[in-house]
Design a protein around this motif. Structure first.
Motif, PDB file in Angstrom:
ATOM      1  N   VAL A 125      -6.208   1.196  10.792  1.00  0.00           N
ATOM      2  CA  VAL A 125      -7.500   1.810  11.414  1.00  0.00           C
ATOM      3  C   VAL A 125      -8.047   1.029  10.948  1.00  0.00           C
ATOM      4  O   VAL A 125      -8.663   1.740   9.383  1.00  0.00           O
ATOM      5  CB  VAL A 125      -7.246   2.997  11.335  1.00  0.00           C
ATOM      6  CG1 VAL A 125      -8.025   3.615  12.701  1.00  0.00           C
ATOM      7  CG2 VAL A 125      -5.482   4.028  12.124  1.00  0.00           C
TER       8      VAL A 125
ATOM      9  N   ALA B  85      -0.455  11.228   7.597  1.00  0.00           N
ATOM     10  CA  ALA B  85       0.887  11.029   6.435  1.00  0.00           C
ATOM     11  C   ALA B  85       0.723  12.260   6.000  1.00  0.00           C
ATOM     12  O   ALA B  85       1.654  12.187   4.964  1.00  0.00           O
ATOM     13  CB  ALA B  85      -0.244   9.917   5.693  1.00  0.00           C
TER      14      ALA B  85
ATOM     15  N   THR C 151       1.825   3.023  -2.254  1.00  0.00           N
ATOM     16  CA  THR C 151       1.705   3.511  -3.352  1.00  0.00           C
ATOM     17  C   THR C 151       0.413   5.034  -2.212  1.00  0.00           C
ATOM     18  O   THR C 151       0.189   6.264  -3.436  1.00  0.00           O
ATOM     19  CB  THR C 151       0.532   3.616  -4.260  1.00  0.00           C
ATOM     20  OG1 THR C 151      -0.527   2.368  -3.777  1.00  0.00           O
ATOM     21  CG2 THR C 151       1.562   2.467  -5.451  1.00  0.00           C
ATOM     22  N   GLY C 152      -0.041   4.429  -1.247  1.00  0.00           N
ATOM     23  CA  GLY C 152      -0.747   5.469  -0.204  1.00  0.00           C
ATOM     24  C   GLY C 152      -0.222   6.698  -0.027  1.00  0.00           C
ATOM     25  O   GLY C 152       0.925   6.704   0.203  1.00  0.00           O
ATOM     26  N   ASP C 153      -1.563   7.053   1.169  1.00  0.00           N
ATOM     27  CA  ASP C 153      -0.765   8.447   1.875  1.00  0.00           C
ATOM     28  C   ASP C 153       0.543   7.941   2.856  1.00  0.00           C
ATOM     29  O   ASP C 153       1.525   8.205   2.745  1.00  0.00           O
ATOM     30  CB  ASP C 153      -2.070   9.172   2.073  1.00  0.00           C
ATOM     31  CG  ASP C 153      -3.215   9.581   1.267  1.00  0.00           C
ATOM     32  OD1 ASP C 153      -2.845  10.363   0.403  1.00  0.00           O
ATOM     33  OD2 ASP C 153      -4.471   9.639   1.274  1.00  0.00           O
ATOM     34  N   LEU C 154      -0.043   6.895   3.538  1.00  0.00           N
ATOM     35  CA  LEU C 154       0.858   6.462   4.687  1.00  0.00           C
ATOM     36  C   LEU C 154       1.969   5.856   4.042  1.00  0.00           C
ATOM     37  O   LEU C 154       2.995   6.245   4.726  1.00  0.00           O
ATOM     38  CB  LEU C 154       0.403   6.232   5.556  1.00  0.00           C
ATOM     39  CG  LEU C 154       1.003   5.237   6.904  1.00  0.00           C
ATOM     40  CD1 LEU C 154       1.641   6.817   7.767  1.00  0.00           C
ATOM     41  CD2 LEU C 154       0.345   3.776   7.759  1.00  0.00           C
TER      42      LEU C 154
ATOM     43  N   HIS D 126      -0.217   4.486  13.730  1.00  0.00           N
ATOM     44  CA  HIS D 126      -1.702   4.517  13.687  1.00  0.00           C
ATOM     45  C   HIS D 126      -1.942   5.927  14.079  1.00  0.00           C
ATOM     46  O   HIS D 126      -3.010   6.639  13.364  1.00  0.00           O
ATOM     47  CB  HIS D 126      -2.919   4.003  14.921  1.00  0.00           C
ATOM     48  CG  HIS D 126      -2.097   2.695  14.504  1.00  0.00           C
ATOM     49  ND1 HIS D 126      -1.352   1.513  15.124  1.00  0.00           N
ATOM     50  CD2 HIS D 126      -2.955   1.826  14.025  1.00  0.00           C
ATOM     51  CE1 HIS D 126      -1.258   0.538  15.059  1.00  0.00           C
ATOM     52  NE2 HIS D 126      -2.686   0.482  14.291  1.00  0.00           N
TER      53      HIS D 126
ATOM     54  N   ALA E 248      -0.269  -1.922  10.772  1.00  0.00           N
ATOM     55  CA  ALA E 248      -0.869   0.251  10.262  1.00  0.00           C
ATOM     56  C   ALA E 248      -2.602   0.572  10.648  1.00  0.00           C
ATOM     57  O   ALA E 248      -1.940   1.973  10.213  1.00  0.00           O
ATOM     58  CB  ALA E 248       0.147   1.442   9.423  1.00  0.00           C
TER      59      ALA E 248
ATOM     60  N   SER F 116       2.114  -3.020  -4.630  1.00  0.00           N
ATOM     61  CA  SER F 116       0.883  -1.821  -5.391  1.00  0.00           C
ATOM     62  C   SER F 116       0.644  -3.532  -5.785  1.00  0.00           C
ATOM     63  O   SER F 116       0.590  -4.267  -5.720  1.00  0.00           O
ATOM     64  CB  SER F 116       1.057  -1.171  -5.748  1.00  0.00           C
ATOM     65  OG  SER F 116      -0.117  -1.016  -6.594  1.00  0.00           O
TER      66      SER F 116
ATOM     67  N   GLY G 269       0.774  -1.104  -0.267  1.00  0.00           N
ATOM     68  CA  GLY G 269      -0.146   0.079  -0.040  1.00  0.00           C
ATOM     69  C   GLY G 269       1.231   0.840  -0.461  1.00  0.00           C
ATOM     70  O   GLY G 269       0.557   2.366   0.498  1.00  0.00           O
TER      71      GLY G 269
ATOM     72  N   THR H 228      -5.528  -7.990   1.157  1.00  0.00           N
ATOM     73  CA  THR H 228      -3.712  -7.770   0.881  1.00  0.00           C
ATOM     74  C   THR H 228      -3.354  -8.991   2.196  1.00  0.00           C
ATOM     75  O   THR H 228      -2.188  -9.576   1.193  1.00  0.00           O
ATOM     76  CB  THR H 228      -4.025  -6.098   2.019  1.00  0.00           C
ATOM     77  OG1 THR H 228      -4.777  -6.117   0.981  1.00  0.00           O
ATOM     78  CG2 THR H 228      -2.100  -6.100   1.081  1.00  0.00           C
TER      79      THR H 228
ATOM     80  N   ALA I  17       0.032  -1.136   4.960  1.00  0.00           N
ATOM     81  CA  ALA I  17      -0.627   0.165   4.817  1.00  0.00           C
ATOM     82  C   ALA I  17      -1.590   0.232   3.428  1.00  0.00           C
ATOM     83  O   ALA I  17      -1.616   0.852   2.856  1.00  0.00           O
ATOM     84  CB  ALA I  17       0.718   1.353   4.894  1.00  0.00           C
ATOM     85  N   VAL I  18      -2.624  -0.383   4.344  1.00  0.00           N
ATOM     86  CA  VAL I  18      -3.874  -0.396   3.104  1.00  0.00           C
ATOM     87  C   VAL I  18      -4.929  -0.070   4.401  1.00  0.00           C
ATOM     88  O   VAL I  18      -5.391  -0.349   5.438  1.00  0.00           O
ATOM     89  CB  VAL I  18      -3.896  -2.085   2.651  1.00  0.00           C
ATOM     90  CG1 VAL I  18      -3.122  -2.108   1.529  1.00  0.00           C
ATOM     91  CG2 VAL I  18      -4.651  -2.672   3.691  1.00  0.00           C
ATOM     92  N   PRO I  19      -6.197   0.293   3.475  1.00  0.00           N
ATOM     93  CA  PRO I  19      -7.356   0.617   4.480  1.00  0.00           C
ATOM     94  C   PRO I  19      -8.013  -0.596   4.884  1.00  0.00           C
ATOM     95  O   PRO I  19      -7.588  -1.951   4.746  1.00  0.00           O
ATOM     96  CB  PRO I  19      -8.298   1.553   2.987  1.00  0.00           C
ATOM     97  CG  PRO I  19      -8.043   1.476   2.793  1.00  0.00           C
ATOM     98  CD  PRO I  19      -6.242   0.606   2.155  1.00  0.00           C
TER      99      PRO I  19
END
Ligand SMILES: NC(=O)c1ccc[n+]([C@@H]2O[C@H](COP(=O)([O-])OP(=O)(O)OC[C@H]3O[C@@H](n4cnc5c(N)ncnc54)[C@H](OP(=O)(O)O)[C@@H]3O)[C@@H](O)[C@H]2O)c1
Length: 233
Positions: A107, A151, A11-14, A147, A105, A33, A9, A89, A80-82
């Motif tokens: 939440v 980010a 590629t994401g914000d965090l 957590h 990570a 990714s 993850g 994942t 670090a994914v939703p």
């Protein structure tokens, strides 16, 4: 030698924020990714950002790979994914984790399923980290961390984060390894928050910080624990 870190993850914000900070400190980073092209593009973007700063300009140790390939050969894998994507994942990468320390990570924010950002979801296992523990291969050293770190601040290289990173987990050696990596990011201080079961509380603190952010119209409130010595992990 420094640990090799894969960020699933990334590629994401965090994930991108951590990648920027760690690669900027010279640590080897693989951005993971579901889509290899997307991973490569994110790695290039991170290099471009880091290249803007002459002080950091050198051979920047960051690459992008599909998630399972990113895990292979990594000493530390940050997830670090939703929350809604966490289980799928983990199932997709579990065969590639080998001896790596898995740092969750996630939440379980209600916002990820259309609810309020200031609420956390009930997770059957007790926490997202406990769910990760259940889905990871037996014997995997699972930690939870990051957590409560913004980010946005991590991605803003002109900013110095002002936050403790509460680490939960049941393997002291793994905690020490992660602490050393956290200390490579100025402004972050690792704090041993106890066993993995404490992750339930740490994850919910993020909802509290979002509430504080909303009231003070900021995006970067953080947690500081007083009364414990620095470098005490
Ligand atoms: N943002 C923060 O400030 C912050 C701070 C602390 C903790 N966290 C936690 O860290 C995790 C990541 O947060 P984030 O803000 O970075 O999330 P994000 O940007 O929304 O997503 C991160 C990455 O997860 C992958 N992803 C997204 N949806 C997916 C799906 N349905 N299935 C599989 N993979 C999916 C995507 O990577 P690919 O498409 O490339 O596979 C995406 O780039 C969350 O659990 C969040 O609660 C966030």
């Amino acid at each position: 030698m420094d640990e090799k870190i894969a960020i699933i993850g990334g590629t994401g914000d965090l994930g991108l924020g951590l990648a920027l900070r760690w690669a900027g400190a010279g640590l080897g980073i693989v951005i993971g990714s579901r889509d290899e092209q997307k991973a490569r593009a994110a790695a290039q973007r991170a290099k471009d950002i880091l290249n803007l700063d002459p002080a950091r300009r050198r051979d920047i140790p960051i690459t992008g790979l599909e998630n399972t390939a990113a895990c292979a050969g990594a000493d530390v894998v940050v997830l670090a994914v939703p929350f809604p994507a966490q289980a799928a994942t983990l199932k997709s990468i579990r065969g590639s984790l080998k001896e790596a320390i898995l740092v969750d990570a996630t939440v379980p924010l209600a916002a990820t399923v259309g609810g309020k950002a200031t609420r956390v979801l009930g997770v059957w296992q007790g926490s997202a980290a406990a769910q990760a523990r259940e889905l990871a291969p037996a014997g995997t050293r699972v930690l939870s961390a990051f957590h409560n770190v913004s980010a946005e601040v991590l991605q803003d290289l002109s900013a110095v984060p002002d936050c403790d990173v509460l680490i939960c987990g049941d393997d002291q050696g793994a905690k020490k390894t992660l602490s050393t990596l956290i200390e490579r990011i100025p402004g972050l201080r690792p704090v041993d928050a106890g066993p993995l079961e404490m992750a339930r509380i740490v994850e919910s603190l993020t909802a509290l910080l979002i509430s504080v952010n909303q009231r003070y119209k900021v995006k970067h409130s953080g947690i500081r624990i007083t009364g414990v010595a620095a470098n005490s992990v």
